[in-house]
Design a protein around this motif. Structure first.
Motif, short mmCIF file in Angstrom:
data_model
loop_
_atom_site.label_atom_id
_atom_site.label_comp_id
_atom_site.label_asym_id
_atom_site.label_seq_id
_atom_site.Cartn_x
_atom_site.Cartn_y
_atom_site.Cartn_z
N LYS A 173 -40.52 20.24 -17.50
CA LYS A 173 -39.90 19.65 -16.31
C LYS A 173 -39.32 20.70 -15.37
N GLY A 174 -40.01 21.84 -15.26
CA GLY A 174 -39.57 22.88 -14.34
C GLY A 174 -38.45 23.77 -14.84
N ILE A 175 -38.05 23.62 -16.09
CA ILE A 175 -36.98 24.48 -16.63
C ILE A 175 -37.54 25.37 -17.73
N VAL A 188 -28.95 29.43 -28.09
CA VAL A 188 -29.63 29.37 -26.80
C VAL A 188 -29.08 30.50 -25.93
N CYS A 189 -29.98 31.29 -25.34
CA CYS A 189 -29.59 32.51 -24.66
C CYS A 189 -29.04 32.26 -23.25
N SER A 190 -28.16 33.13 -22.84
CA SER A 190 -27.62 33.11 -21.48
C SER A 190 -28.77 33.17 -20.48
N GLY A 191 -28.67 32.39 -19.40
CA GLY A 191 -29.72 32.34 -18.40
C GLY A 191 -30.72 31.22 -18.62
N SER A 192 -30.68 30.60 -19.81
CA SER A 192 -31.57 29.47 -20.08
C SER A 192 -31.20 28.29 -19.19
N GLN A 193 -32.19 27.50 -18.84
CA GLN A 193 -31.97 26.36 -17.96
C GLN A 193 -31.94 25.05 -18.74
N LEU A 194 -31.24 24.06 -18.20
CA LEU A 194 -31.19 22.71 -18.75
C LEU A 194 -31.61 21.74 -17.65
N VAL A 195 -32.25 20.65 -18.04
CA VAL A 195 -32.58 19.64 -17.04
C VAL A 195 -31.28 19.01 -16.54
N LYS A 196 -31.30 18.60 -15.31
CA LYS A 196 -30.08 18.03 -14.72
C LYS A 196 -29.93 16.55 -15.07
N ASP A 197 -31.04 15.83 -15.08
CA ASP A 197 -30.99 14.38 -15.31
C ASP A 197 -31.31 14.05 -16.76
N GLU A 198 -30.44 13.29 -17.38
CA GLU A 198 -30.62 12.90 -18.77
C GLU A 198 -31.49 11.65 -18.87
N ALA A 199 -32.21 11.55 -19.98
CA ALA A 199 -32.98 10.33 -20.26
C ALA A 199 -32.02 9.21 -20.61
N ALA A 200 -32.41 7.99 -20.31
CA ALA A 200 -31.54 6.83 -20.59
C ALA A 200 -31.30 6.67 -22.08
N THR A 201 -32.22 7.18 -22.90
CA THR A 201 -32.13 7.01 -24.35
C THR A 201 -31.43 8.18 -25.06
N ILE A 202 -30.87 9.13 -24.30
CA ILE A 202 -30.24 10.28 -24.93
C ILE A 202 -29.10 9.85 -25.83
N HIS A 203 -28.96 10.51 -26.95
CA HIS A 203 -27.88 10.20 -27.89
C HIS A 203 -26.54 10.51 -27.23
#
Length: 277
Positions: A173-175, A188-203
């Motif tokens: 998803k572009g990250i 998880v290393c510094s500089g790593s990206q996370l998606v901004k929008d969470e899935a509705a089913t996320i715990h």
């Protein structure tokens, strides 16, 4: 374990060290508070969890004696579930020494960003002589070596020592994110990206952790995503992958080498190699 119970009172000592750590659950405070260690000058850490955070909540304090402060916290502070405090066998710690230890622990906790502080506390150290500072800093190093053995890793900032070629990757998803397995967990290393929008089913636990990381400044917002501002250790590859991807994820499959080999495959190869040996 003076009572032979691993869930009861525990005393932690080291060879050629004057210090002693005392660890116990809040539920047995009245049963153990008569011990002589409680009447000495020391520094303590109250530890608990809150419903709105995935990170532990701590309170660092000092007392002369420790018991006086813990008596107050037992009746007035509800958040903590267990405590560890450090004193010396020869009563060589004084008020200035433990104020220094309190200040240093608070500074380390704020820098590591692995917990929430129960309240904003002043962290100005007292004035000590050069010799006293050296002695107290040596005592602090022994304390810091003991905390992880108690499951309290909130004073240590994780720093990547792996080479780029040894890192596992997630690209989705572009990250892009990188990380590796470590004795502490999955980093998880510094500089790593996370998606901004969470899935509705996320715990809910992962969603809460993502909020914690943003609030603590471990992750920061950038255009289209979040980014890790420092290395961050997670309890498992799946938790790390879930936080990065904003959804439930199998970290053994999501984390891959640059050649596309999954963590699961790497672990399988390591097992086969071990059996051959």
């Amino acid at each position: 374990m003076p009572d032979g119970d691993p869930d009861g009172l525990r005393l932690v000592e080291k060879s050629n060290w004057t210090g002693v750590g005392v660890v116990f659950n809040r539920s047995i405070y009245k049963e153990v508070a008569h011990r002589p260690e409680f009447d000495r000058t020391g520094v303590y850490v109250l530890v608990g969890m809150s419903e709105d955070s995935a990170l532990p909540t701590i309170y660092v304090g000092e007392g002369d004696s420790v018991k006086t402060r813990l008596d107050s916290h037992y009746s007035k502070k509800d958040f903590w579930d267990w405590v560890v405090f450090f004193v010396t066998k020869d009563s060589s710690l004084n008020k200035a020494h433990v104020k220094h230890l309190e200040s240093r622990l608070l500074a380390l906790a704020k820098e590591a960003k692995q917990c929430k502080l129960h309240s904003e506390q002043p962290s100005l150290p007292p004035t000590l002589s050069e010799a006293e500072t050296a002695d107290v800093e040596s005592f602090l190093l022994d304390m810091l070596s003991i905390f992880p053995l108690l499951g309290l890793g909130v004073f240590e900032k994780t720093v990547t020592k792996k080479q780029p070629n040894d890192l596992l990757l997630i690209e989705s998803k572009g990250i892009k994110a990188s990380g590796y397995e470590d004795a502490k967990g999955f980093v998880v290393c510094s500089g790593s990206q996370l998606v901004k929008d969470e899935a509705a089913t996320i715990h809910n636990y992962m969603s809460t952790m993502r909020k914690d990381l943003l609030e603590q400044g471990v992750t920061i917002a950038q255009e289209g995503c979040f980014v890790f501002a420092q290395d961050q250790v997670f309890s498992s590859p799946s938790t790390a992958a879930g936080v990065v991807l904003g959804r439930t994820a199998n970290g053994r499959i999501e984390w891959k080498t640059k050649d596309g080999k999954t963590l699961k495959q790497l672990q399988g190869e390591a097992t086969e190699s071990s059996e051959e040996d």
